[in-house]
Design an enzyme around this catalytic site. Structure first.
Site, PDB file in Angstrom:
ATOM      1  N   GLU A 245       3.800  -7.448   1.890  1.00  0.00           N
ATOM      2  CA  GLU A 245       2.466  -7.843   1.358  1.00  0.00           C
ATOM      3  C   GLU A 245       2.134  -6.321   2.176  1.00  0.00           C
ATOM      4  O   GLU A 245       1.324  -6.881   3.314  1.00  0.00           O
ATOM      5  CB  GLU A 245       1.394  -9.117   1.249  1.00  0.00           C
ATOM      6  CG  GLU A 245       0.230  -8.292   0.273  1.00  0.00           C
ATOM      7  CD  GLU A 245      -1.368  -8.011   0.670  1.00  0.00           C
ATOM      8  OE1 GLU A 245      -1.157  -7.172   1.214  1.00  0.00           O
ATOM      9  OE2 GLU A 245      -1.741  -8.867   1.938  1.00  0.00           O
ATOM     10  N   CYS A 279      -6.990  -4.512   1.843  1.00  0.00           N
ATOM     11  CA  CYS A 279      -5.739  -3.553   0.922  1.00  0.00           C
ATOM     12  C   CYS A 279      -5.529  -3.697  -0.745  1.00  0.00           C
ATOM     13  O   CYS A 279      -5.624  -2.775  -1.582  1.00  0.00           O
ATOM     14  CB  CYS A 279      -4.117  -4.722   1.276  1.00  0.00           C
ATOM     15  SG  CYS A 279      -4.994  -6.680   0.866  1.00  0.00           S
TER      16      CYS A 279
END
Length: 499
Positions: A245, A279
């Site tokens: 990720e 993020c």
């Protein structure tokens, strides 16, 4: 490194990793540094512990994980204070983060057996004499490399699911938030004192690299795209599978029939929560021509009300001191190339803080649009229609999340976003929904945490066939006869030869 350093930056002193507040420089805690050579020993201990943990079965692991969930819930204020002290995150944001992590622990514990446990799988006519069985067996030891921006929610999203699947976990927290990571490990040990099922190794990048090469059976990494490539390269040496990720540059699209008040509220939250250090944070907005001016005004009004500071403020400090330079560079580049700051601007950068900044008329090839900023900044761009908005949103190599506001076409627009996730008439909500997978495409990584896909990420599918009758069409044997082959050909034509 020495103990004299920039506030918030990690320092090693006398074999210990010292963590300090990015706002005040006060020490938040210290943990022993793990020598790279000792990382493999930690993995070996975890492997033995993992065999015991897997032997508890889904029911035994569920009971331990639910006890851990309850412990975190009872101590939520204590953990939130540590998150605040170490990373500078406002207490309210820390509470929200931990709440979401608790929800994920609960869901993983309650659903692992249903998703991963043994089950029958229907066979087809061509092999009707066999029964099919499928189960997901634990890998063994999962290495989790966590980030500093969400030091509870993000690693728990991997660790809890890996533990529920029957694996042991060796966790390398970010060097910026090591004491939060150790707190999680220590709290789990309270409910599972028998073996080091969930353990931590601490240090800088060399410790993370050592974990990749330590013999773990899979690595789950969260961090920048650049570091993700290094993790993959290290794991490739031993064909260790990885779950990545990485970074994001998420976009929000505001269509002509959007509720502008709701869109502005969600935009400000999605862009500025955790000082933009998210993020899946909204860093770009594409608003269609008819609503653009009104939307920008509403965003500026809401963002302008937010407070910035160390205690009790809406926006805290930038956790990683070097990130301030990136944020400054993006703002300066946008302004130098014709962009305008309708809120904030160059003067908004006041280390360790950055005040909310909204930029308009920013060229699409500027760094503020194309690169991950990871700060409380936002570009808002006027577009002709939703089609142009989708094209611009999809123009980057990142593809983590996104958001769409509108009525008639919003879901259809969300489906067209090149991203692993999207929220319609909200922002970031897919992260908190434990039933949905979380992850990206392109430079934002691959693999999924959360939900059923997240559980399967930490189990090896094991397929088993069992003969239950004599074969009517024997084929996988040297005892077959020409007549058997002729019957097989006839059956294939009969079953598959017609449309």
């Amino acid at each position: 490194m020495t103990a004299v350093h920039v506030p918030g930056a990690p320092a090693i002193s006398a074999g210990q990793l010292v963590s300090t507040s990015p706002a005040t420089g006060a020490e938040a805690g210290r943990v022993p540094v793990t020598a790279p050579a000792d990382v493999a020993a930690a993995v070996d201990r975890a492997r033995a512990a993992g065999q015991w943990w897997a032997g508890l079965g889904f029911t035994g692991r569920r009971e331990r994980l639910l006890r851990w969930r309850s412990l975190l819930a009872k101590r939520i204020e204590q953990l939130a204070q540590l998150v605040h002290d170490e990373g500078g995150k406002p207490l309210a944001d820390a509470i929200v983060e931990i709440t979401t992590a608790i929800e994920h622990i609960d869901w993983a514990a309650r659903n692992a057996g249903r998703v991963l446990g043994p089950r029958r799988v229907r066979s087809r006519l061509i092999l009707a004499e066999f029964a099919g069985h499928l189960e997901y067996q634990p890998y063994g030891v999962i290495g989790v490399i966590g980030p500093w921006n969400y030091p509870v929610f993000t690693p728990v999203g991997s660790a809890a699911y890996a533990l529920a699947a029957g694996n042991a976990v060796v966790f390398k927290p970010s060097e910026y938030t090591p004491t939060v990571g150790q707190w999680l490990v220590d709290s789990f040990a309270e409910v599972t004192p028998e073996h080091p099922v969930f353990s931590a190794v601490h240090g800088l990048g060399d410790v993370g690299a050592a974990l990749c090469r330590s013999g773990v059976d899979k690595v789950a990494f969260t961090g920048s795209t650049a570091t993700a490539k290094k993790v993959m390269a290290a794991c490739a040496e031993t064909l260790t599978p990885v779950l990545i990720e990485a970074g994001g540059k998420d976009a929000m699209i505001v269509d002509s029939d959007a509720d502008l008040d709701a869109a502005a509220e969600a935009c400000v939250w999605g862009a500025l929560t955790n000082a933009g250090q998210t993020c899946i944070g909204i860093e770009r907005v594409y608003a269609v021509e008819p609503v653009y001016d009104a939307f920008v005004a509403k965003v500026v009004e809401r963002a302008g009300r937010l407070t910035v500071g160390a205690e009790g403020a809406d926006i805290g400090p930038i956790t990683m001191p070097s990130q301030v330079d990136v944020i400054r560079r993006h703002i300066d580049d946008a302004l130098a190339r014709g962009g305008r700051a309708v809120l904030g601007g160059a003067d908004a950068v006041q280390p360790p803080y950055v005040h909310p900044t909204v930029l308009v008329d920013v060229p699409e090839d500027s760094s503020a649009v194309r690169e991950e900023t990871f700060g409380p900044t936002l570009t808002v761009t006027r577009v002709r229609d939703a089609d142009e908005a989708v094209r611009r949103a999809n123009a980057l190599s990142y593809g983590l999340g996104g958001s769409v506001f509108g009525r008639a076409r919003a879901v259809a627009i969300a489906r067209r976003l090149r991203s692993g996730m999207a929220s319609v008439n909200s922002a970031l909500t897919f992260a908190g929904m434990s039933t949905l997978p979380f992850g990206g495409v392109g430079d934002s990584g691959f693999g999924r945490i959360h939900g059923e896909d997240g559980l399967r990420e930490f189990g090896r599918p094991k397929a088993i066939t069992r003969r239950r009758a004599r074969s009517l069409l024997p084929s996988m044997t040297f005892e077959r006869t020409p007549a058997d082959v002729a019957r097989l050909v006839k059956a294939v034509k009969l079953m598959y030869g017609r449309r």
